[in-house]
Design a protein around this motif. Sequence first.
Motif, PDB file in Angstrom:
ATOM      1  N   SER A 190       0.822  -1.217   0.000  1.00 30.39           N
ATOM      2  CA  SER A 190       0.000   0.000   0.000  1.00 30.39           C
ATOM      3  C   SER A 190       0.855   1.266   0.000  1.00 30.39           C
ATOM      4  N   CYS A 191       2.073   1.160   0.545  1.00 33.08           N
ATOM      5  CA  CYS A 191       2.947   2.337   0.602  1.00 33.08           C
ATOM      6  C   CYS A 191       3.363   2.801  -0.790  1.00 33.08           C
ATOM      7  N   LEU A 192       3.203   1.930  -1.797  1.00 31.20           N
ATOM      8  CA  LEU A 192       3.582   2.317  -3.161  1.00 31.20           C
ATOM      9  C   LEU A 192       2.598   3.303  -3.779  1.00 31.20           C
ATOM     10  N   ARG A 193       1.406   3.428  -3.182  1.00 32.06           N
ATOM     11  CA  ARG A 193       0.403   4.350  -3.729  1.00 32.06           C
ATOM     12  C   ARG A 193       0.681   5.766  -3.226  1.00 32.06           C
ATOM     13  N   ARG A 194       1.712   6.386  -3.821  1.00 35.71           N
ATOM     14  CA  ARG A 194       2.156   7.708  -3.373  1.00 35.71           C
ATOM     15  C   ARG A 194       1.680   8.834  -4.279  1.00 35.71           C
ATOM     16  N   GLY A 195       1.164   8.514  -5.437  1.00 34.39           N
ATOM     17  CA  GLY A 195       0.719   9.552  -6.355  1.00 34.39           C
ATOM     18  C   GLY A 195       1.810   9.927  -7.344  1.00 34.39           C
ATOM     19  N   PRO A 196       1.427  10.480  -8.498  1.00 31.13           N
ATOM     20  CA  PRO A 196       2.401  10.781  -9.555  1.00 31.13           C
ATOM     21  C   PRO A 196       3.418  11.848  -9.157  1.00 31.13           C
ATOM     22  N   GLU A 256       6.210   5.781   5.281  1.00 29.67           N
ATOM     23  CA  GLU A 256       5.590   5.274   4.057  1.00 29.67           C
ATOM     24  C   GLU A 256       6.478   5.529   2.844  1.00 29.67           C
ATOM     25  N   MET A 257       7.124   6.697   2.812  1.00 28.22           N
ATOM     26  CA  MET A 257       8.039   6.988   1.709  1.00 28.22           C
ATOM     27  C   MET A 257       9.208   6.010   1.691  1.00 28.22           C
ATOM     28  N   GLY A 258       9.771   5.746   2.869  1.00 33.36           N
ATOM     29  CA  GLY A 258      10.874   4.789   2.948  1.00 33.36           C
ATOM     30  C   GLY A 258      10.474   3.413   2.468  1.00 33.36           C
ATOM     31  N   LEU A 265      10.179   3.349  -1.378  1.00 36.72           N
ATOM     32  CA  LEU A 265      11.475   3.378  -2.065  1.00 36.72           C
ATOM     33  C   LEU A 265      12.231   2.071  -1.880  1.00 36.72           C
ATOM     34  N   ASN A 266      12.105   1.430  -0.733  1.00 33.83           N
ATOM     35  CA  ASN A 266      12.715   0.114  -0.540  1.00 33.83           C
ATOM     36  C   ASN A 266      12.139  -0.909  -1.518  1.00 33.83           C
ATOM     37  N   LEU A 267      10.812  -0.924  -1.654  1.00 32.39           N
ATOM     38  CA  LEU A 267      10.175  -1.868  -2.572  1.00 32.39           C
ATOM     39  C   LEU A 267      10.485  -1.534  -4.026  1.00 32.39           C
TER      40      LEU A 267
END
Length: 466
Positions: A3-9, A317-319, A322-324
């Motif tokens: 879910s953390c990948l849903r950060r927006g464009p 969430e940003m971390g 970026l890890n994934l």
Amino acid sequence: MFSCLRRGPAFYKNVVLLALPILLQNLCTTLLGLMDTFMVGALGEAPLAAVLVANTPVFVIQLVIFGLQSGSSVLISQFWGKGDTDSINRVIGLGCYVAGAISLAFAGIMFFLPVPLMGLLTDNQELVPLAASYARIVGFSYILNSLTGVYVGAHRSMENPKLGMIIFAISMVTNTFLNWVLIFGNLGAPALGVEGAALATLLSRVVEFVIMLTYALTNRRFKLRAGPLFRPGSALIQKFIRYSGPVVLNETLWGLGNSMYKVVMGHMEGSTEILAARALAGNIEDLCTVAIFAISGTTAIIIGREIGAGRREQVYEMGGALNLLAMGCGLVIGLPLIAGAWFLFPSLLYPFFHLSAVSGGITTMMLTFTGAILPLRAFNTVNTVGVLRGGGDVRAATIIDLLPLWLVALPLAALFGLVLKWGIFWVYVGVIMESTSKFFFGVPRFRSRVWINDVTQFTHEKEASQ
């Protein structure tokens, strides 16, 4: 989990804008090494292996510089988020002092004691004199390169990664041209062979230093100020030691540990073929990891900036995103690398580097291991270099980075290669245990969230002095 990948464009656009110049800078540096390998490889396997041996201490210097860049980034990215340019000047000054002193010490040893130093790195007497002739020249190039690296790294932390891309692109072109002239004796120059490669590197470092110095003296976006640059002050020195010191120590010990892999290889039976294979495999590996290191550098900038600006709630969430992202990047690169190592490189690439059948087979094996472990290595790199360091958790990052290397992978590689004499395949089995064990240390630390720290809060000493 995802879910953390849903950060927006907007988030991913920012990542690309920061990462792309870093990627291109790393690509220029890597291609420079690959061109060196290609041109020296034309002289034969022994010169190629000798240059790899001679570059072992240079590799340590480069990692010290990288450590200074990463350690300084912990502070600079957060100072940049606060708009504190005086403190950034102080960090740059300290970085230059440390980088200059360390690179000068290495250059002195490589110039005055090249034969004893190379004799420690390999017992192959065919390689020692060739390596020594290269080392005594190339060492001085890294005095200039270390100072350039500190300044360029500071601008990267201030969201100006294009500077490094431009400087090192010019350096790559200069080095490649001078290699062609000085190694093979083109345009009327003497054919200097291995010494020509070292001289080309030295001259290209002079060029990049001159460009950097000219930019530093004329740049208006960030102005160097002599006062804080040369007199950083005790409060900043304490901060630098606390947050940058462990990173420099980390990269130095990590560099020494990885150099010991080459020492193990240099003392094995068939070391000329093994080291020649490692020279090419190492350059291909570096080429395949430029995107990963670009993501890690970008991660440190973003994490530090968000903490410095007071937006702590978004950092975890940003971390994770970026890890994934890095892990996916490692998978996308690793699988084609394995396929290329088995089906393309033996016929299309290895002949250009004049590898024997034995060296070619070893290279394929090394690249297969590299591709298989790349997703885990990508996660580890971004998690420790980008997330944990960017959040100021430098001590934990150092422990996670070093213990698997020194207590697991390196002892296994030495045991398999030098004691049991099982061959280079088993040495690489030991090598990949570093990434495997590091992953299981890094994940719990990330999930704990204790790595989120504002490192720009100064001591009462400084507050009282203002």
